[in-house]
Motif scaffolding. Structure first.
Motif, PDB file in Angstrom:
ATOM      1  N   PHE A  56       0.837  -1.196   0.000  1.00  0.00           N
ATOM      2  CA  PHE A  56       0.000   0.000   0.000  1.00  0.00           C
ATOM      3  C   PHE A  56       0.873   1.248   0.000  1.00  0.00           C
ATOM      4  O   PHE A  56       1.994   1.255   0.500  1.00  0.00           O
ATOM      5  CB  PHE A  56      -0.900   0.026   1.245  1.00  0.00           C
ATOM      6  CG  PHE A  56      -1.870  -1.111   1.317  1.00  0.00           C
ATOM      7  CD1 PHE A  56      -2.999  -1.140   0.513  1.00  0.00           C
ATOM      8  CD2 PHE A  56      -1.656  -2.170   2.200  1.00  0.00           C
ATOM      9  CE1 PHE A  56      -3.899  -2.196   0.587  1.00  0.00           C
ATOM     10  CE2 PHE A  56      -2.551  -3.213   2.280  1.00  0.00           C
ATOM     11  CZ  PHE A  56      -3.675  -3.232   1.470  1.00  0.00           C
ATOM     12  N   LYS A  57       0.298   2.305  -0.552  1.00  0.00           N
ATOM     13  CA  LYS A  57       0.972   3.597  -0.502  1.00  0.00           C
ATOM     14  C   LYS A  57       0.785   4.170   0.896  1.00  0.00           C
ATOM     15  O   LYS A  57      -0.329   4.383   1.352  1.00  0.00           O
ATOM     16  CB  LYS A  57       0.364   4.540  -1.553  1.00  0.00           C
ATOM     17  CG  LYS A  57       1.049   5.893  -1.611  1.00  0.00           C
ATOM     18  CD  LYS A  57       0.434   6.770  -2.694  1.00  0.00           C
ATOM     19  CE  LYS A  57       1.117   8.128  -2.736  1.00  0.00           C
ATOM     20  NZ  LYS A  57       0.507   9.002  -3.792  1.00  0.00           N
ATOM     21  N   LEU A  58       1.894   4.429   1.564  1.00  0.00           N
ATOM     22  CA  LEU A  58       1.847   4.902   2.946  1.00  0.00           C
ATOM     23  C   LEU A  58       2.022   6.414   2.986  1.00  0.00           C
ATOM     24  O   LEU A  58       2.913   6.969   2.349  1.00  0.00           O
ATOM     25  CB  LEU A  58       2.926   4.223   3.787  1.00  0.00           C
ATOM     26  CG  LEU A  58       2.868   2.692   3.852  1.00  0.00           C
ATOM     27  CD1 LEU A  58       4.037   2.164   4.668  1.00  0.00           C
ATOM     28  CD2 LEU A  58       1.545   2.223   4.432  1.00  0.00           C
ATOM     29  N   LYS A  59       1.157   7.048   3.755  1.00  0.00           N
ATOM     30  CA  LYS A  59       1.259   8.493   3.943  1.00  0.00           C
ATOM     31  C   LYS A  59       0.709   8.831   5.310  1.00  0.00           C
ATOM     32  O   LYS A  59      -0.448   8.537   5.619  1.00  0.00           O
ATOM     33  CB  LYS A  59       0.485   9.245   2.850  1.00  0.00           C
ATOM     34  CG  LYS A  59       0.605  10.762   2.965  1.00  0.00           C
ATOM     35  CD  LYS A  59      -0.161  11.450   1.840  1.00  0.00           C
ATOM     36  CE  LYS A  59      -0.030  12.969   1.974  1.00  0.00           C
ATOM     37  NZ  LYS A  59      -0.794  13.675   0.901  1.00  0.00           N
ATOM     38  N   PHE A  60       1.530   9.467   6.133  1.00  0.00           N
ATOM     39  CA  PHE A  60       1.098   9.794   7.495  1.00  0.00           C
ATOM     40  C   PHE A  60       0.042  10.894   7.460  1.00  0.00           C
ATOM     41  O   PHE A  60       0.175  11.891   6.765  1.00  0.00           O
ATOM     42  CB  PHE A  60       2.288  10.253   8.337  1.00  0.00           C
ATOM     43  CG  PHE A  60       1.897  10.604   9.753  1.00  0.00           C
ATOM     44  CD1 PHE A  60       1.734   9.618  10.703  1.00  0.00           C
ATOM     45  CD2 PHE A  60       1.680  11.932  10.118  1.00  0.00           C
ATOM     46  CE1 PHE A  60       1.372   9.932  12.005  1.00  0.00           C
ATOM     47  CE2 PHE A  60       1.319  12.264  11.422  1.00  0.00           C
ATOM     48  CZ  PHE A  60       1.169  11.255  12.364  1.00  0.00           C
ATOM     49  N   LYS A  61      -1.021  10.687   8.200  1.00  0.00           N
ATOM     50  CA  LYS A  61      -2.067  11.694   8.352  1.00  0.00           C
ATOM     51  C   LYS A  61      -2.415  11.771   9.835  1.00  0.00           C
ATOM     52  O   LYS A  61      -2.793  10.769  10.447  1.00  0.00           O
ATOM     53  CB  LYS A  61      -3.294  11.341   7.515  1.00  0.00           C
ATOM     54  CG  LYS A  61      -3.806   9.923   7.724  1.00  0.00           C
ATOM     55  CD  LYS A  61      -4.857   9.554   6.704  1.00  0.00           C
ATOM     56  CE  LYS A  61      -5.397   8.143   6.949  1.00  0.00           C
ATOM     57  NZ  LYS A  61      -4.332   7.119   6.886  1.00  0.00           N
TER      58      LYS A  61
END
Length: 438
Positions: A56-61
């Motif tokens: 999965f594409k990981l992006k901190f939110k």
């Protein structure tokens, strides 16, 4: 269940699809709750490794609701510095690692829609149905071997280690999943009947109370059925509980043990009425004020919880733990010391506070308690904002259950709470949710 009905549960799951595989792995920590802790830990590790393995594409939110459990875990970690029992605290920290890993996963992983996340809950709900059937089968085998009807009830049905109260609460959540489904199919109705029977046999007064309140709320305010159907359902539910109380001796005895003995001193414990050595029930007033106890005195559930609150009050007065607590998982020896002071029968010496709010306060101090209460508040707030009744069921169940049980002292309680907490609070806000079986 017929084979085609079982296959129907999984018909929408193509496990070669990475999203569907994630759905299954997300349900796995919940599905493995009745199994030994090793399987719970393995399921959690597999879920985290898969999620962060590049699929999965990981992006901190940033999300405060999801970040609070991580802050609580950091406080647990810091408590090793001042812990009064370092070995126990290290074990407690290891057990609470899901408070770090699972929220972190949801802070980084791509956003999944509500329909996708409810597939995980559906898998878990059916796993609880299968566990109920397994428990029934095991009880029947025991009954044919011993002719003891008690094997169908309470801890005898699921084991003391699993704990009937915990399993009843988990099964209750799954029951509401099926109740909330629109256009129920035969397999969903069968699941409801099985879980209702399972919950009744587990005979948890706390869960009965929670379910009664939630069913009244749902059918009176939130349900979509015709008003006559709502009230017929409520009437049938009350009648079922009443008949269980009248005609099932074990249910009757447990209710009487709590409510007839609560305010009357020195009533005789039911199991000892025909013995020469009588055992006496401890009333609520005695639990709160009696200077010492004898080995022939029995604490009904409510009285025992009152006594645990009493000794916490004394500990708080005698020791300066307001800010720090004793350290994660380090309060046991303080409880044992108090039990010895009051000369309780030694079988009581290894129980926790039976109140999660007190447990957090005793182990992590006032800051730990405030973080924990904020988590519960935001969890309930999000449930109400979304008008998501299954989320409301989860939020209310945990708030009440935490008053009578130290749920987060057990790995199964930790996994149940933090997994569903993250699933529900990662959903979009301010949207009405329609539960789908697909």
């Amino acid at each position: 269940m017929p084979k085609n009905k079982i296959l129907e549960i999984f018909k929408n799951f193509d496990f070669t699809n990475k999203t569907n595989l994630f759905i299954f792995l997300l349900a796995l920590p919940l599905i493995t709750i009745p199994l030994p802790p090793f399987y719970n830990s393995a399921a959690t590790i597999i879920l985290v490794l898969f999620s962060f393995s590049g699929f999965f594409k990981l992006k901190f939110k940033f999300d405060l609701t999801l970040f609070l459990p991580i802050i609580l875990f950091i406080l647990m970690l810091l408590s090793l510095v001042w812990s009064t029992d370092l070995n126990y605290s290290i074990k407690g920290l290891q057990k609470n690692v899901p408070f770090l890993l699972i929220p972190l996963l949801f802070l980084y992983i791509q956003k999944f829609d509500k329909k996708t996340l409810y597939k995980s809950i559906r898998l878990y709900a059916f796993s609880m149905v299968f566990f109920a059937l397994f428990s029934f089968a095991k009880a029947f085998i025991k009954y044919f071997q011993t002719s003891n009807k008690d094997v169908f009830l309470y801890n005898e049905l699921v084991s003391v280690e699993l704990n009937a109260i915990y399993i009843a609460a988990f099964a209750s959540f799954c029951l509401f999943y099926f109740i909330l489904l629109k256009n129920k199919k035969t397999i969903d109705l069968i699941a409801i009947y099985i879980l209702v029977l399972f919950i009744v046999l587990l005979n948890s007064k706390t869960v009965f109370f929670i379910d009664f309140i939630l069913l009244i709320w749902f059918y009176a305010k939130k349900g979509v059925a015709h008003s006559s159907v709502k009230w017929v359902t409520i009437t049938l539910g009350i009648t079922f509980l009443f008949l269980s109380y009248i005609y099932v001796p074990q249910v009757h005895d447990r209710v009487v043990s709590e409510y007839e003995t609560a305010f009357v001193d020195n009533t005789i414990y039911a199991d000892s009425k025909n013995n020469d050595n009588k055992i006496y029930n401890v009333s609520l007033q005695q639990a709160w004020s009696k200077p010492s106890f004898e080995t022939n005195e029995f604490f009904p559930g409510t009285a025992y919880r009152v006594f645990q609150a009493r000794i916490f009050k004394e500990i708080l007065k005698e020791q300066n733990i307001w800010l720090t607590g004793f350290g994660i998982n380090a309060s046991d020896k303080e409880i044992i010391a108090k039990h010895q002071q009051y000369k309780l029968f030694e079988d009581y010496n290894y129980h926790n506070f039976h109140n999660q709010y007190i447990q957090i306060f005793a182990e992590l101090g006032i800051f730990g308690l405030l973080i924990f209460i904020t988590m519960l508040f935001l969890n309930l707030k999000n449930a109400l904002l979304n008008n998501n009744f299954l989320h409301i069921v989860f939020a209310i169940t945990m708030i009440i259950l935490f008053l009578t049980e130290s749920v987060l002292c057990r790995q199964k309680g930790i996994l149940f709470f933090i997994t569903l907490y993250c699933i529900f609070n990662s959903m979009e806000q301010n949207r009405k949710i329609k539960i789908s079986r697909k």
